[in-house]
Design an enzyme around this catalytic site. Structure first.
Site, PDB file in Angstrom:
ATOM      1  N   LYS A  30      36.070  31.618  45.092  1.00  0.00           N
ATOM      2  CA  LYS A  30      36.733  31.614  43.782  1.00  0.00           C
ATOM      3  C   LYS A  30      36.203  30.504  42.877  1.00  0.00           C
ATOM      4  O   LYS A  30      36.228  30.629  41.657  1.00  0.00           O
ATOM      5  CB  LYS A  30      38.244  31.464  43.946  1.00  0.00           C
ATOM      6  N   LYS A  71      33.963  43.616  49.718  1.00  0.00           N
ATOM      7  CA  LYS A  71      35.384  43.947  49.868  1.00  0.00           C
ATOM      8  C   LYS A  71      35.914  44.688  48.634  1.00  0.00           C
ATOM      9  O   LYS A  71      35.539  44.347  47.521  1.00  0.00           O
ATOM     10  CB  LYS A  71      36.124  42.605  50.042  1.00  0.00           C
ATOM     11  N   LYS A  74      40.559  43.491  43.445  1.00  0.00           N
ATOM     12  CA  LYS A  74      41.145  43.637  42.114  1.00  0.00           C
ATOM     13  C   LYS A  74      40.175  43.141  41.051  1.00  0.00           C
ATOM     14  O   LYS A  74      40.218  43.562  39.910  1.00  0.00           O
ATOM     15  CB  LYS A  74      42.410  42.763  41.988  1.00  0.00           C
TER      16      LYS A  74
END
Ligand code: TYM
Length: 355
Positions: free
Chosen positions: A115, A218, A221
């Site tokens: 992130k 993966k 979102k």
């Protein structure tokens, strides 16, 4: 301590649309576990502000996760459905865990590295770095024992065990002076402790649902391409289009699971089919082995629509009735606070705070 019982806890962030990965990796397992367990399912709104502080419609996002839990089949009367910020004890315990955990433990988390993009770490919020400490507090403020999650949360749960273990050791003498301790095993060693060692529940045929566009990434979102994921709220036509366009290879499906090795996209679609139909991958290959994707994909579309359409329909209905959803969250919050209060009174005493 005589009445220490198993407890299932898990959380989902109210950030963006829920997708098939969230459903198969987590929510579907939550539903199955409620049959034989005491369960608490939390909309983790405090976590949602770690990566992005201001959200367009935070109340709507929180309600939509609660609606998804209930539409998927969780019974909020028998179990507890609530949002994290309604129980201030999560943040209080997280502060104590911030002082138990080491900075190096947090910096090693692969999700933090992903992130923060590695180099930008210093520009990230302090909350993002401490995210796993709050996650450990979510679980341990109820002294929960079992945590159903997708594979991407495995490292965070290992850290939760490390934090519990360090707290148990650091305060060993203090815990002994109370009668709140429990006898647990760390490896084969019997230990007198306060916090249990949580067991991650990660298994099943789809612990990590992959992107429909790239079998090694993966489903997420935050992927720029909406074609990469099936959202829980997608209608039948959209689901059909996304599965038809899903990347595959030119070969027929194998008859044995071993034959899926090195075929990430095929493996992913077979795993999705298996999880949606409560079968093993081998059972699915028993049915479709030797068939082309031109046969398998329409079957997967039918199955996905059959499972997901009633859930999205019910989610829409629930989200229109905000009074009802807010009532469920308020009631869940009250019941959760009562439980967290018991733990925090004991933790304050163990740490030595006057109260
Ligand atoms: P979150 O909100 O990112 O995801 C919610 C759940 O969905 C699972 N998941 C997946 N499973 C399989 N395949 C995928 N592609 C996929 N993407 C997401 C996640 O593993 C998760 O179980 N840190 C957590 C929220 C959290 C939590 C907790 C979980 C906060 N406190 C305490 C358990 C216990 C998270 O970000 O989940």
């Amino acid at each position: 301590m005589s009445d220490f019982k198993p407890l299932v806890f898990s959380g989902v962030q109210p950030t963006g649309n829920l997708h098939l990965g969230n459903y198969l990796g987590a929510i579907r397992k939550f539903v199955a576990l409620q049959e034989n367990n005491d369960c608490m399912y939390c909309v983790v709104d405090l976590h949602a502000i770690t990566a992005q502080l201001v959200h367009e419609d935070m109340p709507g996002q929180i309600r939509s996760i609660a609606a998804a839990f209930i539409a998927a089949g969780i019974d909020p009367k028998k179990h507890i459905v609530f949002n994290q910020s309604a129980v201030p004890q999560h943040a209080e315990l997280a502060w104590i865990f911030n002082c138990v955990a080491r900075i190096g433990w947090m910096e090693r988390m692969t999700q933090f590295k992903d992130k923060s993009g590695g180099k930008n770490a210093e520009q990230m919020s302090l909350g993002l770095l401490a995210y796993p400490s709050l996650m450990a507090a979510d679980i341990l403020v109820y002294r929960a024992t079992h945590v159903p999650v997708g594979d991407d949360q495995k490292q965070h749960l290992e850290l939760t065990r490390d934090i519990a273990q360090k707290f148990n050791i650091d305060f060993m003498e203090h815990i002994r002076r109370t009668d709140y301790g429990i006898d647990i095993k760390v490896g084969d060693e019997p230990v007198h402790a306060y916090f249990p060692m949580v067991e991650p529940l990660i298994g099943g045929p789809a612990p990590r649902v992959m992107s429909l566009r790239e079998g090694t990434k993966k489903m997420s979102k935050s992927d720029a391409s909406d074609l990469s994921r099936i959202n829980l709220m997608d209608d039948a036509d959209t689901i059909s289009k996304k599965i038809r366009k899903a990347k595959t290879d030119p070969d027929a499906l194998p008859s044995e699971v071993d034959g899926l090795k090195g075929r990430a996209e095929a493996d992913n679609l077979v795993g999705i089919y298996a999880a949606l139909s409560d079968k093993t991958k081998q059972e699915v290959l028993g049915e479709f082995g030797g068939q082309q994707f031109s046969v398998f994909k329409p079957a997967l579309v039918d199955l996905a629509v059959t499972v997901l359409a009633p859930i999205s329909g019910e989610m829409r209905r629930l989200m229109d009735d905000t009074t009802h959803i807010d009532g469920i969250l308020r009631d869940g919050g009250e019941r959760a606070r009562a439980r967290a209060d018991v733990t925090m009174k004991q933790v304050r005493e163990i740490v030595g705070f006057l109260q």
